[in-house]
Write a protein that holds these residues in place. Sequence first.
Motif, PDB file in Angstrom:
ATOM      1  N   MET A  11       0.808  -1.211   0.000  1.00 18.98           N
ATOM      2  CA  MET A  11       0.000   0.000   0.000  1.00 18.98           C
ATOM      3  C   MET A  11       0.846   1.268   0.000  1.00 18.98           C
ATOM      4  N   GLY A  12       2.117   1.147   0.326  1.00 21.69           N
ATOM      5  CA  GLY A  12       2.993   2.310   0.233  1.00 21.69           C
ATOM      6  C   GLY A  12       3.030   2.866  -1.179  1.00 21.69           C
ATOM      7  N   MET A  13       3.039   1.981  -2.180  1.00 26.84           N
ATOM      8  CA  MET A  13       3.060   2.435  -3.564  1.00 26.84           C
ATOM      9  C   MET A  13       1.755   3.142  -3.928  1.00 26.84           C
ATOM     10  N   ALA A  14       0.633   2.592  -3.470  1.00 26.38           N
ATOM     11  CA  ALA A  14      -0.664   3.216  -3.735  1.00 26.38           C
ATOM     12  C   ALA A  14      -0.769   4.558  -3.011  1.00 26.38           C
ATOM     13  N   TRP A  15      -0.255   4.634  -1.780  1.00 29.60           N
ATOM     14  CA  TRP A  15      -0.297   5.882  -0.999  1.00 29.60           C
ATOM     15  C   TRP A  15       0.513   6.970  -1.688  1.00 29.60           C
ATOM     16  N   ILE A  16       1.696   6.638  -2.148  1.00 27.51           N
ATOM     17  CA  ILE A  16       2.521   7.627  -2.833  1.00 27.51           C
ATOM     18  C   ILE A  16       1.830   8.118  -4.098  1.00 27.51           C
ATOM     19  N   ASP A  17       1.264   7.185  -4.868  1.00 31.46           N
ATOM     20  CA  ASP A  17       0.615   7.548  -6.123  1.00 31.46           C
ATOM     21  C   ASP A  17      -0.585   8.462  -5.887  1.00 31.46           C
ATOM     22  N   ALA A  18      -1.333   8.234  -4.793  1.00 32.36           N
ATOM     23  CA  ALA A  18      -2.575   8.988  -4.553  1.00 32.36           C
ATOM     24  C   ALA A  18      -2.370  10.247  -3.729  1.00 32.36           C
ATOM     25  N   ALA A  19      -1.420  10.228  -2.787  1.00 30.14           N
ATOM     26  CA  ALA A  19      -1.356  11.307  -1.793  1.00 30.14           C
ATOM     27  C   ALA A  19      -0.144  12.214  -1.902  1.00 30.14           C
ATOM     28  N   VAL A  20       0.915  11.788  -2.574  1.00 26.02           N
ATOM     29  CA  VAL A  20       2.171  12.534  -2.561  1.00 26.02           C
ATOM     30  C   VAL A  20       2.298  13.398  -3.815  1.00 26.02           C
ATOM     31  N   ASP A  21       2.788  14.606  -3.617  1.00 27.78           N
ATOM     32  CA  ASP A  21       3.050  15.520  -4.735  1.00 27.78           C
ATOM     33  C   ASP A  21       4.355  15.100  -5.411  1.00 27.78           C
ATOM     34  N   LEU A  22       4.266  14.491  -6.582  1.00 28.60           N
ATOM     35  CA  LEU A  22       5.423  13.933  -7.276  1.00 28.60           C
ATOM     36  C   LEU A  22       5.963  14.837  -8.376  1.00 28.60           C
ATOM     37  N   GLN A  23       5.367  16.020  -8.527  1.00 25.36           N
ATOM     38  CA  GLN A  23       5.837  16.928  -9.560  1.00 25.36           C
ATOM     39  C   GLN A  23       7.105  17.658  -9.104  1.00 25.36           C
ATOM     40  N   THR A  24       8.084  17.714  -9.993  1.00 22.67           N
ATOM     41  CA  THR A  24       9.342  18.424  -9.740  1.00 22.67           C
ATOM     42  C   THR A  24       9.636  19.297 -10.959  1.00 22.67           C
ATOM     43  N   PRO A  25      10.615  20.214 -10.860  1.00 20.85           N
ATOM     44  CA  PRO A  25      10.988  21.017 -12.042  1.00 20.85           C
ATOM     45  C   PRO A  25      11.452  20.168 -13.222  1.00 20.85           C
ATOM     46  N   PHE A  26      11.790  18.904 -12.976  1.00 18.72           N
ATOM     47  CA  PHE A  26      12.291  18.025 -14.043  1.00 18.72           C
ATOM     48  C   PHE A  26      11.225  17.040 -14.534  1.00 18.72           C
ATOM     49  N   GLY A  27      10.001  17.194 -14.037  1.00 19.62           N
ATOM     50  CA  GLY A  27       8.928  16.293 -14.429  1.00 19.62           C
ATOM     51  C   GLY A  27       8.426  15.478 -13.249  1.00 19.62           C
ATOM     52  N   ARG A  28       7.479  14.592 -13.521  1.00 21.33           N
ATOM     53  CA  ARG A  28       6.884  13.756 -12.466  1.00 21.33           C
ATOM     54  C   ARG A  28       7.788  12.575 -12.142  1.00 21.33           C
ATOM     55  N   VAL A  29       8.055  12.383 -10.865  1.00 22.49           N
ATOM     56  CA  VAL A  29       8.894  11.275 -10.415  1.00 22.49           C
ATOM     57  C   VAL A  29       8.093   9.981 -10.523  1.00 22.49           C
ATOM     58  N   PRO A  30       8.601   8.936 -11.204  1.00 21.19           N
ATOM     59  CA  PRO A  30       7.895   7.653 -11.222  1.00 21.19           C
ATOM     60  C   PRO A  30       7.780   7.066  -9.819  1.00 21.19           C
ATOM     61  N   VAL A  31       6.602   6.569  -9.494  1.00 16.32           N
ATOM     62  CA  VAL A  31       6.391   5.987  -8.166  1.00 16.32           C
ATOM     63  C   VAL A  31       7.368   4.838  -7.918  1.00 16.32           C
TER      64      VAL A  31
END
Length: 469
Positions: A267-287
């Motif tokens: 569920m850590g992977m699902a939590w990161i995908d749903a709840a964490v801001d993954l956008q960076t100046p270089f693009g979206r960080v792959p989960v």
Amino acid sequence: MISTASHGTAFLGHPRGLGYLAFTEAWERFSFYGMQSLLVLYMTQELFLPGHIDNVAGIGWYRSLLEGAYGPLSPLALAGQTFGLYAGLVYFTPLFGGWIADRWLGSKRTVIFGVLLMTAGHAAMVLEQSFLIALTLLILGSGALKGNIASQVGQLYPKDDDRPSRGFVMFSTAINIGAVGGPLACGLLAQLYGWHVGFGTAGVMMLVALGVYLKGLPHLPDEPHLTRSSEPHRKLSASDWRSVGILMIFLVFQVLLGPGYDQQFNMGMAWIDAAVDLQTPFGRVPVAWFVSINSLGTVLGAIAAIGFWRWQARRGDEQSDNTKMVVGGLMYGVGTMLMAVGSAFQTAGSVSIVFPALSYFITGVAFTWSWPTWLAVMARYAPRQIAARMMAAAYLVAFFGAIVAGYFSRFYETMDPALFWLLNAAACWMGAGLFYLFGPAMTRALVANLDQAQEPAILSKYASFVIEK
């Protein structure tokens, strides 16, 4: 019997065979973690959604079986249960792989068979229709591979050698170098070109692992049942059975030590995908890259731990194996707690990427202190005539941990995320407490069960441990 090649120091002060075993597992882990980092995301974002799930051969009876036991399952809950079963069975089947190696094929042939099965499993993952077949092949192949590779590491050293603990850390470090690269490569390729390109890359790396292992065969330990054919049939003595019983109690402690670690891959992977801001100046960080952060923590933590333990050894006061596992459990709890803190204090509807990054890194460091030490304990104290099976039994820690994580993953959707991660952290600290309270006396009992000829060397290793308590 340990081959003469096994006594050398050609690989960083250790037998040459350690290098071949370590890099075989490095490429195998590249493949394994590359695929695993995509698995929950693939199921929740595509495979288990309408229009895709009906393509999976056997999904009807499989889902009915799970829902008969747990009730109706959403796509997320079904993915969590599936991942838990897969990750658990990957570490249960080594029991059978160890039995096959001890009785029939020997460790070397069983490892080769396992690599071939896993290669076929990765190839089957490319198609939706063969998804369950792919998981089955990967489970069976891992069963043939895992315990037998690790048992060969333990057999590289004489029983009274003081290097196995550090040797297992080096083995684990090489594994995690592969585990860093696998999610980075497979995760990026999956994001750019699709899931099946990521899965296919994992399959190619299994063939590389096979090549390394075949090249290293002359430097690996002799097969015990080929050189001492009477040994596997010798009955366990009362002392042997006491050691087995104590090691099984340690196994229970170890399961409690790391539920936060197991849940991060589910569920850590699902939590990161749903709840964490993954956008960076270089693009979206792959989960999937967070699995690499975890492995990077293990690699860097191992480098620091080896240096620290060597420094302690030169002073004659290296930490006992029990103390190392206590420290690992405490760090598991701290890392998991960060996910609870991030959930509790999320702002603007999303969690800062700093929280999961630190969490996965710290639990990776914790793995360095806990898991290689556990393998070393099993290698040192397990009765020799069932060495492969006992090393396979060591992996039951991961089996029970993954099954428990899969079971509790279905509560993720109904619980507050902060409370969900807090409960996982509390379990880690409970396991550390059990090792602290009961581990010293149990280790002294294991030492007492060793042959008298081996006892002085082992006792000197544990001198500081006895003084502590």
